[in-house]
Design an enzyme around this catalytic site. Structure first.
Site, PDB file in Angstrom:
ATOM      1  N   HIS A 280      -8.412  -6.459   3.938  1.00  6.73           N
ATOM      2  CA  HIS A 280      -9.380  -7.533   4.177  1.00  6.73           C
ATOM      3  C   HIS A 280      -9.095  -8.719   3.259  1.00  6.73           C
ATOM      4  O   HIS A 280      -9.143  -9.884   3.682  1.00  6.73           O
ATOM      5  CB  HIS A 280     -10.800  -7.028   3.920  1.00  6.73           C
TER       6      HIS A 280
ATOM      7  N   HIS B  27      -5.871   5.135   4.213  1.00  5.05           N
ATOM      8  CA  HIS B  27      -4.636   4.565   3.664  1.00  5.05           C
ATOM      9  C   HIS B  27      -4.925   4.098   2.245  1.00  5.05           C
ATOM     10  O   HIS B  27      -6.083   3.958   1.847  1.00  5.05           O
ATOM     11  CB  HIS B  27      -4.092   3.430   4.540  1.00  5.05           C
TER      12      HIS B  27
ATOM     13  N   LYS C 190       0.819  -1.214   0.000  1.00  5.89           N
ATOM     14  CA  LYS C 190       0.000   0.000   0.000  1.00  5.89           C
ATOM     15  C   LYS C 190       0.854   1.265   0.000  1.00  5.89           C
ATOM     16  O   LYS C 190       0.661   2.171  -0.827  1.00  5.89           O
ATOM     17  CB  LYS C 190      -0.908   0.020   1.236  1.00  5.89           C
TER      18      LYS C 190
ATOM     19  N   HIS D 190     -13.198  -0.015  -2.134  1.00  2.00           N
ATOM     20  CA  HIS D 190     -12.128  -0.707  -2.859  1.00  2.00           C
ATOM     21  C   HIS D 190     -12.525  -0.958  -4.301  1.00  2.00           C
ATOM     22  O   HIS D 190     -13.709  -0.950  -4.657  1.00  2.00           O
ATOM     23  CB  HIS D 190     -11.795  -2.043  -2.199  1.00  2.00           C
TER      24      HIS D 190
END
Length: 376
Positions: free
Chosen positions: A265, A258, A197, A330
Site C-alpha cells: 500500500h 506475504h 518482500k 504492518h
C-alpha cells in the site's frame, strides 16, 4: 511493536478527540519514554498532535486525515462522497490464543461485525477498513480526480500549456496524461515492493510477533524481545482488556500471507503521490477544507491553518501506509520506507519519459518526502 499495541487500543477514538483523550495522552507519554522511537516528536516528546503521524512536510499541519480522503470525488458526471463501510467499535480479532493459532494454520476467519451506516473516516478503525478493501491505486486516482477538479490554478507552474492562449494539455500535461502516469506508477511500485518482500527482506508480520510476545510473557517460550516492550504499560493494558498479550487485529483474517517489508500500500501511495506532486502545484491551497465530525456522518468546515496540495498529498501517503499499521498488519518502517521506495520508482518513471515530450518544457519540480526539492 508498542506503537502497534497502542494503535490497536485507540482504534475507536476519533482523531478529533485526540487532544483531550486520556488514553491518547497515555500512549503519547509511553512512546516518549522509549529509547529509540522513530515517529515525530516535539522537544523530544510524542504529543497527541504528533501521535501516529510522520515528519514529512505538511503531515503535522491540520487534521490527521488528508483532505483528499474527505473531499467528494468527481467521477465523470457524478460526485462520490467519501463515506465508506466500516466495522463497529470493539470489533477486534485474534485476541485469544486459540483463534490466533487457527488463523496461523489457515482456518477460515469469523465474520467481522459490520457497521450498517457508511461514514467519513473519523478514527483508526475507519482508516484501517479503507485500506482493507481499497483497490491498488484507488487513493492516488481519487486524489488526482479531486485535484483536476480545481482547474488550471492547481496545475504545476511548469506546465507548458498554462502560458498558451490557444492550446490546452490533454494527451500530454492534461488529465489523460496525469491519470495514465498515476496508474502506471502504481503497478511499477508494487513490482518493486514484491521484489524487496520476497527476494531481500522476508520480514515477520506484527501478528506473528504478537504470538511471540504472548508465549514469552506466559513462559511457554523464550525470545530475545527488548525489555522496554516487555515492561511497557501497553502490554498490561492489552492483557487487562483481552486476557492475552496478542496484538488485537482489525481484520478477522489477520495479516496477508506475504512478508511485511515494505508495505505494498505504501509503495503504491508513494509512487502516486510523487506523480501528483510533479504535475500539480504543491503550494496550491485546498479550498474549503473540512474535517469529519465525531460520528463520521458529516463533514464540518476546518477553520485552521491553510492546507496545501503538497502537504495533503504527503499526508495522504502516510494515512494509507500507517492506516495499515492501525489494522495491525504492518510496522511503521514498512510504511515510511515503502513510501520512499514508491517515490524512487515514480521519479525513475518521470525521468524515463522526460525526453519524450514535444513541448518546450522546463522539467518536473517536486518536493520529496524528506523535504528535498528535485527537478526532472
Amino acid at each position: 511493536m508498542a506503537e502497534l499495541y497502542w494503535q490497536a487500543l485507540t482504534r475507536d477514538i476519533p482523531f478529533w478527540a485526540y487532544e483531550s483523550d486520556l488514553l491518547i495522552a497515555e500512549a503519547a507519554g509511553e512512546l516518549s519514554r522509549f529509547s529509540d522511537f522513530r515517529g515525530p516528536e516535539v522537544n523530544g516528546k510524542v504529543t497527541p498532535e504528533t501521535l501516529f503521524r510522520s515528519e514529512f512536510p505538511g503531515n503535522l499541519t491540520g487534521p490527521y486525515i488528508s483532505q483528499l480522503l474527505w473531499k467528494d470525488i468527481p467521477f465523470g458526471s457524478a460526485d462520490i462522497p467519501q463515506k465508506y463501510r466500516t466495522t463497529l467499535a470493539g470489533s477486534d480479532h485474534m485476541t485469544s490464543y486459540e483463534e490466533w493459532l487457527d488463523i496461523q494454520n489457515g482456518s477460515s476467519p469469523r465474520e467481522p461485525i459490520k457497521d450498517p451506516v457508511p461514514r467519513y473516516i473519523r478514527n483508526g478503525r475507519d482508516l484501517g477498513e479503507y485500506v482493507h478493501y481499497d483497490f491498488s491505486f484507488q487513493c492516488p486516482l481519487s486524489a488526482c480526480l479531486i485535484l483536476l477538479s480545481y482547474g488550471p490554478d492547481a496545475l504545476d507552474t511548469n506546465n507548458p500549456y498554462l502560458k498558451s492562449a490557444t492550446q490546452g494539455g490533454f494527451i500530454t500535461f492534461g488529465a489523460a496524461h496525469i491519470l495514465d502516469m498515476v496508474t502506471k506508477a502504481g503497478r511499477m511500485a508494487l513490482e518493486a515492493a514484491w521484489f524487496q518482500k520476497f527476494l531481500v527482506h522476508r520480514r515477520l508480520r506484527p501478528e506473528e510477533f504478537g504470538g511471540r510476545v504472548h508465549n514469552h510473557m506466559n513462559g511457554s517460550a523464550k525470545y530475545p524481545i527488548h525489555s522496554e516492550l516487555l515492561e511497557s504499560s501497553v502490554l498490561t493494558q492489552v492483557y487487562s482488556r483481552y486476557g492475552s498479550y496478542l496484538l488485537p487485529m482489525a481484520y478477522p483474517e489477520g495479516c496477508p500471507t506475504h512478508p511485511a517489508y515494505p508495505a505494498g500500500h505504501a509503495c503504491i501511495a508513494g509512487a502516486g503521490v510523487t506523480i501528483l506532486k510533479a504535475f500539480f502545484n504543491e503550494s496550491f491551497v485546498i479550498p474549503d477544507p473540512v474535517e469529519a465530525c465525531l460520528d463520521g456522518l458529516s463533514l464540518l468546515p476546518y477553520p485552521g491553518a491553510p492546507l496545501t496540495a503538497g502537504g495533503e498529498l504527503n499526508k495522504l501517503g502516510v494515512n494509507i501506509s500507517l492506516g495499515r499499521d492501525t489494522a495491525g498488519v504492518h510496522w511503521r518502517s514498512d510504511g515510511i520506507e515503502g513510501l520512499k521506495l514508491g517515490e524512487a520508482v515514480a521519479i525513475g518513471l518521470l525521468r524515463d519519459y522526460s525526453s519524450s515530450f514535444n513541448e518546450h518544457f522546463n522539467g518536473f519540480t517536486l518536493t520529496k518526502f524528506n523535504g528535498t526539492k528535485v527537478i526532472i
